[in-house]
Design a protein around this motif. Structure first.
Motif, PDB file in Angstrom:
ATOM      1  N   ALA A 628      33.993 -38.006  20.861  1.00  0.00           N
ATOM      2  CA  ALA A 628      34.632 -38.736  21.860  1.00  0.00           C
ATOM      3  C   ALA A 628      36.054 -38.245  21.586  1.00  0.00           C
ATOM      4  CB  ALA A 628      34.370 -40.206  21.337  1.00  0.00           C
ATOM      5  N   ALA A 629      36.410 -38.029  20.462  1.00  0.00           N
ATOM      6  CA  ALA A 629      37.675 -37.600  20.226  1.00  0.00           C
ATOM      7  C   ALA A 629      38.081 -36.352  20.964  1.00  0.00           C
ATOM      8  CB  ALA A 629      38.185 -37.423  18.614  1.00  0.00           C
ATOM      9  N   VAL A 630      37.452 -35.564  21.007  1.00  0.00           N
ATOM     10  CA  VAL A 630      37.447 -34.128  21.444  1.00  0.00           C
ATOM     11  C   VAL A 630      37.657 -34.422  23.069  1.00  0.00           C
ATOM     12  CG1 VAL A 630      36.425 -32.065  22.330  1.00  0.00           C
ATOM     13  CG2 VAL A 630      36.397 -32.767  19.704  1.00  0.00           C
ATOM     14  N   LYS A 631      36.797 -35.197  23.671  1.00  0.00           N
ATOM     15  CA  LYS A 631      36.890 -35.583  25.015  1.00  0.00           C
ATOM     16  C   LYS A 631      38.266 -36.174  25.550  1.00  0.00           C
ATOM     17  CE  LYS A 631      34.227 -37.928  28.754  1.00  0.00           C
ATOM     18  NZ  LYS A 631      33.258 -38.546  29.120  1.00  0.00           N
ATOM     19  N   LEU A 632      38.702 -37.203  24.546  1.00  0.00           N
ATOM     20  CA  LEU A 632      39.817 -37.811  24.831  1.00  0.00           C
ATOM     21  C   LEU A 632      41.278 -36.944  24.821  1.00  0.00           C
ATOM     22  CD1 LEU A 632      41.575 -40.407  24.928  1.00  0.00           C
ATOM     23  CD2 LEU A 632      41.682 -40.714  22.659  1.00  0.00           C
ATOM     24  N   LEU A 645      40.073 -30.039  16.610  1.00  0.00           N
ATOM     25  CA  LEU A 645      39.067 -30.942  16.498  1.00  0.00           C
ATOM     26  C   LEU A 645      37.806 -30.331  16.059  1.00  0.00           C
ATOM     27  CD1 LEU A 645      40.502 -34.183  18.499  1.00  0.00           C
ATOM     28  CD2 LEU A 645      40.285 -34.036  15.902  1.00  0.00           C
ATOM     29  N   LEU A 646      37.277 -29.483  17.344  1.00  0.00           N
ATOM     30  CA  LEU A 646      36.027 -28.948  17.450  1.00  0.00           C
ATOM     31  C   LEU A 646      35.634 -28.052  15.996  1.00  0.00           C
ATOM     32  CD1 LEU A 646      35.554 -28.027  21.119  1.00  0.00           C
ATOM     33  CD2 LEU A 646      34.110 -29.736  19.821  1.00  0.00           C
ATOM     34  N   ILE A 647      36.826 -27.432  15.737  1.00  0.00           N
ATOM     35  CA  ILE A 647      36.591 -26.661  14.598  1.00  0.00           C
ATOM     36  C   ILE A 647      36.324 -27.649  13.241  1.00  0.00           C
ATOM     37  CG2 ILE A 647      37.804 -25.103  12.907  1.00  0.00           C
ATOM     38  CD1 ILE A 647      39.425 -24.064  15.345  1.00  0.00           C
ATOM     39  N   ARG A 648      37.314 -28.544  12.940  1.00  0.00           N
ATOM     40  CA  ARG A 648      37.246 -29.510  12.175  1.00  0.00           C
ATOM     41  C   ARG A 648      35.716 -30.261  12.028  1.00  0.00           C
ATOM     42  NH1 ARG A 648      41.665 -33.761  11.885  1.00  0.00           N
ATOM     43  NH2 ARG A 648      40.372 -34.494  10.225  1.00  0.00           N
ATOM     44  N   ALA A 649      35.358 -30.580  13.274  1.00  0.00           N
ATOM     45  CA  ALA A 649      33.851 -31.236  13.435  1.00  0.00           C
ATOM     46  C   ALA A 649      32.919 -30.150  13.072  1.00  0.00           C
ATOM     47  CB  ALA A 649      33.655 -31.526  14.865  1.00  0.00           C
ATOM     48  N   ARG A 650      33.010 -29.085  13.386  1.00  0.00           N
ATOM     49  CA  ARG A 650      31.828 -28.170  13.013  1.00  0.00           C
ATOM     50  C   ARG A 650      32.006 -27.957  11.453  1.00  0.00           C
ATOM     51  NH1 ARG A 650      33.803 -24.956  17.480  1.00  0.00           N
ATOM     52  NH2 ARG A 650      34.797 -23.205  15.866  1.00  0.00           N
ATOM     53  N   ASP A 651      33.154 -28.264  10.849  1.00  0.00           N
ATOM     54  CA  ASP A 651      33.125 -28.132   9.124  1.00  0.00           C
ATOM     55  C   ASP A 651      32.562 -29.303   8.632  1.00  0.00           C
ATOM     56  OD1 ASP A 651      33.979 -25.545   9.488  1.00  0.00           O
ATOM     57  OD2 ASP A 651      36.210 -26.151   9.545  1.00  0.00           O
ATOM     58  N   VAL A 652      33.041 -30.382   9.122  1.00  0.00           N
ATOM     59  CA  VAL A 652      32.787 -31.858   8.507  1.00  0.00           C
ATOM     60  C   VAL A 652      31.180 -32.234   8.913  1.00  0.00           C
ATOM     61  CG1 VAL A 652      33.536 -34.188   8.347  1.00  0.00           C
ATOM     62  CG2 VAL A 652      35.245 -32.472   8.466  1.00  0.00           C
ATOM     63  N   ALA A 653      31.073 -32.369  10.226  1.00  0.00           N
ATOM     64  CA  ALA A 653      29.628 -32.917  10.634  1.00  0.00           C
ATOM     65  C   ALA A 653      28.725 -31.669  10.870  1.00  0.00           C
ATOM     66  CB  ALA A 653      29.738 -33.647  11.883  1.00  0.00           C
ATOM     67  N   GLY A 654      29.113 -30.642  11.570  1.00  0.00           N
ATOM     68  CA  GLY A 654      28.207 -29.515  11.654  1.00  0.00           C
ATOM     69  C   GLY A 654      26.959 -29.546  12.471  1.00  0.00           C
ATOM     70  N   THR A 655      26.702 -30.675  13.342  1.00  0.00           N
ATOM     71  CA  THR A 655      25.478 -30.785  14.132  1.00  0.00           C
ATOM     72  C   THR A 655      25.375 -29.916  15.107  1.00  0.00           C
ATOM     73  OG1 THR A 655      26.309 -32.725  15.694  1.00  0.00           O
ATOM     74  CG2 THR A 655      25.644 -33.273  13.438  1.00  0.00           C
ATOM     75  N   GLN A 656      24.060 -29.696  15.575  1.00  0.00           N
ATOM     76  CA  GLN A 656      23.710 -28.730  16.705  1.00  0.00           C
ATOM     77  C   GLN A 656      24.438 -29.251  17.897  1.00  0.00           C
ATOM     78  OE1 GLN A 656      19.464 -28.905  16.614  1.00  0.00           O
ATOM     79  NE2 GLN A 656      19.105 -30.818  17.308  1.00  0.00           N
ATOM     80  N   ARG A 657      24.693 -30.374  18.209  1.00  0.00           N
ATOM     81  CA  ARG A 657      24.981 -30.771  19.411  1.00  0.00           C
ATOM     82  C   ARG A 657      26.754 -30.332  19.221  1.00  0.00           C
ATOM     83  NH1 ARG A 657      26.790 -35.900  21.725  1.00  0.00           N
ATOM     84  NH2 ARG A 657      26.261 -35.743  24.030  1.00  0.00           N
TER      85      ARG A 657
END
Length: 920
Positions: A628-632, A645-657
């Motif tokens: 949602a943050a990326v889309k915003l 944000l996507l790079i940080r998301a891949r590091d923090v959450a890292g889900t397949q989606r």
């Protein structure tokens, strides 16, 4: 020479036996005639008769009185006393007999049925023997019935044939000859005024006099019309419209109706003569005469009824109805002398007055006779135009009738606020069991609070809550126990009348009454559903607020409250609910997302960012919040921030989606190499995620690298063979590369791996239609329907594969097979559209979107396309608004347009317009 043969008649000369009586065997006995001299011989005795019957082998008749006690006329024990123990013994024996009879009753009944069936099989009834012949008669036509031969002589006896000849008279021959003739000569008497009728040669008919008499009668009737004739001097003018209307109102009664009226008149005449004090009989007799059109007789009868039944108010009211206004006043004046306590009589007398002052005079006279009638007081007050006069009347009314809650409340509504409080206090003391007075007091406090500043409103609202809470306790002390459902109905009533705060106070005080603790949540949710279904949003909001107060950590209650405010509340109330919700349920991601989205839609992007930052703190590994943050950021032009944000998301959450969305984000912004690198890295972590292979293949196909795309799809099919969408993309790639045979083979293999998937069959039908033609596609569709008989997608394709005359029948089958699937309903709407049945098509489009369970956007596109052609701008805007509210995401055309890189960032309404343009 003598004969040796015995003489057969020799017994005639033999003497009769001593006991022989001629004709005894057939019941004859001795008798005496006038020609006899002396008494005839006596008949045989009983012993002789018994002996004769014994010789013949006849059984003697048993005398039923043979064993009867000569001293007892009725029975052996008839003279004894029948006591209680005898009755008990008989009852016991009857029970024993019943029990013995019931032991084998079922077996006996079954045996009797078997024997009866066996008997009927051996000797069937005559009607059973001819049953098949009777059934065959149903096939006999009318002509065959008419041609049945007459039954001849079956007795085989010769009958004498009598043939007679008659001479036909000359009059019959002459009459038959002249039957069909006609004369072409005029009657010599035609010029005369009078004509002889054929029926009666002696009677004379003067048609000129008949016409003159008819005109005279018509003119007399026109002169006698009441209300339509106006006389000025010697001239009379007639309203033709009124006269024609009066002619239409004339009822012509048939002979049967006249006979019924006569019989009813005789019955009512007998009734009123036999029971002259029975008022309904007089009323019915008068109504009968009114129905028959005899108003004079009806008025005469009802007058007699008034004389015979002077204490019946119904007779007087009927008499007033049957007379004109002036006579009715006189009748009701006489009625008051006999039934002065009848409210109906006084009200009817007031209705006869056309002047307001006269009505007031009549009603005040009525109050002198009946001072305790609430209805009379209400009618009197309603005639007052001045509030002060009405207040004076109501003050007198509550003194006379202190138990009337209605009058107290009416007086309180007319008084100023301070005096209204005093009136309600007096009313509460006079009628301590009335909950309406307590509710009126709470509404009065709410009315006071509405006119005060915001700072003082809360204190007044507290008084509203205290008033309702005191009402519940006081009523319970006086044994007035209103149920919880009754209180909620009162709350809904207050809401409908605009007293929302009183409604909330009633809910707070009573919603938890008589409910077990374990049943509270379910009961309150059902109450919320019912109130919202009835349109009582304030009541539903109040119940929901109380439930959240009791259960603050139940997340679906907060979601329900947010949805309620989003549908019926304001943006401020929704923000308030969401702020409170995330405080009590910080781990519920959807509440954070709803709050951020509402801020974004309101145009406050910094506030939306702030909400998402707080959401990150509460849910640092939430996939939905990261996306949602990326889309915003991406929607607001901050592409670099979105990438970070996507790079940080891949590091923090890292889900397949998140990995898949990262690759799609790179592809949408034209960085295909980075997208492929992201996909490759993601496939190493998630080799079983099908969407990664799809994205990889689509990137290669968009750059026309078909071999690489084919390799990507092949790897995906090997890793995830149960994904139909991957098979469809691989087939479309082969078809794009002009290899229809390979596309067909891929889909065949896909159906073997994934049996019963309608999307694979639909894709196969499309491949056959594009490569082999309509006939082969229709054959494939028939096979598809055999394997997926309830697929709405396949049935919608089947409807359009038929010729135009057969589509309607095919659509009926589709509705039955698919249980009103949305795609089938959309196809039926398009059929009505093609037949130019506009309203039906619009109705079926509405049904299709209402039944849409698959979230298809193509249906909305068809509806908008239809409204573009046949609807108004209001219709089109309604479709756009409903589609935006539903926010669909599926459908072949919808997905192809929504996922196009060129359409990123477009809203639902914009995509809907593009879909409507693309549909063929």
């Amino acid at each position: 020479m003598a004969s040796n043969k015995p003489n057969k008649l020799a017994f005639l000369s033999m003497p009769a036996p001593a006991s022989y009586v001629a004709g005894l065997g057939r019941g004859a006995s001795g008798f005496t005639t006038r020609s006899d001299i002396g008494p005839a011989r006596e008949g045989p005795s009983a012993e002789v008769i018994a002996e004769a019957q014994a010789r013949r082998g006849e059984e003697q008749e048993v005398d039923p009185e043979q064993f009867q006690d000569p001293d007892n006329e009725f029975g052996l024990f008839a003279g004894t006393t029948y006591e209680a123990d005898d009755e008990e013994a008989d009852r016991i024996y009857e029970k024993v007999d019943d029990a013995m009879d019931a032991r084998r009753r079922a077996r006996r009944c079954a045996q009797e049925q078997i024997e009866m069936a066996k008997h009927r099989a051996e000797r069937p009834k005559i009607q059973q023997q001819f049953a098949d012949l009777k059934r065959g008669l149903s096939a006999v036509t009318d002509s065959e019935w008419e041609n049945l031969p007459e039954v001849g002589n079956l007795t085989r006896k010769k009958r004498r044939r009598e043939e007679r000849a008659y001479v036909v008279p000359d009059s019959v021959i002459v009459g038959d000859r002249g039957k069909n003739e006609f004369e072409n000569a005029l009657d010599p008497r035609q010029n005369e005024v009078c004509f002889d009728t054929a029926a009666d040669p002696g009677a004379m008919t003067n048609f000129i006099e008949i016409g003159q008499a008819r005109d005279k009668i018509l003119s007399l009737k026109l002169d006698q019309i009441s209300g339509t004739a106006t006389t000025s001097g010697s001239s009379t003018s007639i309203d033709p419209k009124g006269y024609l209307t009066s002619l239409d109102s004339v009822i012509i009664k048939s002979d049967a109706e006249i006979g019924d009226i006569k019989r009813a008149r005789m019955l009512f005449d007998s009734l009123v003569k036999s029971n002259p004090k029975h008022a309904p009989g007089w009323i019915a007799a008068a109504c009968l005469e009114e129905h028959a059109g005899r108003m004079v007789a009806a008025r005469k009868l009802i007058k007699q009824g008034c004389e015979m039944c002077p204490k019946s108010e119904d007779v007087w009211l009927e008499a007033a109805r049957l007379h004109n206004n002036d006579d009715a006043k006189v009748i009701l004046a006489n009625a008051v002398q006999h039934v002065g306590q009848s409210v109906k009589i006084w009200l009817a007398a007031a209705d006869l007055e056309h002047d307001v002052k006269a009505k007031k005079r009549v009603l005040r006279k009525a109050l002198e006779h009946i001072p305790n009638s609430v209805r009379l007081w209400k009618e009197t007050v309603s005639l007052e135009t001045s509030a002060s006069d009405a207040r004076i009347l109501l003050a007198r009314a509550v003194e006379v009738i202190p138990l009337s809650v209605e009058l107290w409340l009416a007086l309180a509504r007319l008084e100023p606020v301070e005096r209204a409080k005093a009136v309600l206090n007096k009313a509460r003391k006079a009628v301590p069991t009335s909950h309406e007075i307590w509710i009126a007091a709470a509404r009065l406090w709410e009315q006071v609070a509405s006119g005060q500043p915001e700072a003082e409103k809360l204190s007044q609202y507290v008084l509203v809550d205290k008033t309702i809470a005191s009402a519940v306790g006081a009523l319970r002390q006086h044994q007035v126990l209103l149920t919880r459902e009754q209180w909620l109905k009162e709350a809904e009533k207050c809401e409908s009348e605009g007293a929302v705060r009183t409604c909330e106070a009633i809910v707070k005080a009573t919603v938890a009454m008589d409910i077990e603790e374990e049943d509270q949540l379910d009961t309150w949710e059902s109450d919320i559903d019912g109130a919202e279904a009835r349109g009582r949003v304030g009541t539903a909001r109040a119940i929901l607020a109380y439930a959240l107060k009791v259960y603050p950590n139940v997340k679906h209650l907060w979601i329900r409250a947010a949805e309620l405010e989003k549908a019926h509340g304001t943006r401020e109330s929704l923000d308030n609910i969401l702020s409170r919700a995330v405080q009590h349920c910080p781990q519920t991601e959807v509440l954070w997302l709803m709050g951020a989205k509402e801020k974004w839609l309101a145009g406050d992007v910094p506030a939306a960012r702030e909400v998402l930052e707080r959401a990150f703190i509460a849910n640092p590994e939430s996939e939905q919040i990261w996306l949602a943050a990326v889309k915003l950021e991406a929607e607001n032009g901050e592409v670099d921030v979105a990438k970070q944000l996507l790079i940080r998301a891949r590091d923090v959450a890292g889900t397949q989606r998140i990995w898949m969305k990262s690759a799609v984000f790179e592809r949408q912004h034209g960085d295909f190499d980075a997208a492929l690198q992201t996909v490759s890295a993601a496939l190493k972590k998630y080799p079983k995620y099908a969407k990664l292979y799809m994205v990889q293949g689509q990137i290669h196909a968009s750059q026309k690298r078909y071999a690489a795309a084919r390799q990507a799809y092949a790897a995906g099919l090997k890793a995830v063979p149960k994904e139909p969408a991957l098979w469809i993309l691989a087939s479309r790639l082969e078809e794009l590369d002009n290899k229809s045979i390979k596309a067909r083979a891929l889909l065949e293999k896909a159906r073997m791996v994934n049996p019963g998937v309608d999307t694979l069959w639909a894709e196969a039908v499309g491949v056959e239609e594009r490569s082999s033609g309509a006939n082969q596609a229709k054959a494939t569709l028939a096979r598809a329907l055999q394997e997926c008989p309830s697929s709405g997608l396949l049935w919608s394709m089947a409807i359009w594969s038929e010729a135009r005359p057969a589509r309607k029948a095919r659509s009926v089958d589709a509705v039955k097979k698919t249980n009103d699937d949305s795609l089938v309903l959309c196809s039926i709407a398009r059929l009505f559209w093609s037949e130019r049945k506009i309203e039906k098509a619009r109705e079926w489009f509405g049904r299709a979107v209402a039944r849409d369970e698959h979230d298809y956007g193509d249906i909305w596109g068809w509806w908008l396309k239809f409204e573009r052609e046949h609807g108004t701008e209001e219709h089109r805007e309604l479709v756009r608004a409903k589609c935006a509210q539903t926010d669909p995401h599926h459908g072949p055309v919808w997905q192809s347009i929504a996922k196009d890189d060129g359409n990123r960032g477009k809203h639902t309404k914009e995509i809907l317009e593009l879909v409507a343009n693309a549909l063929q």
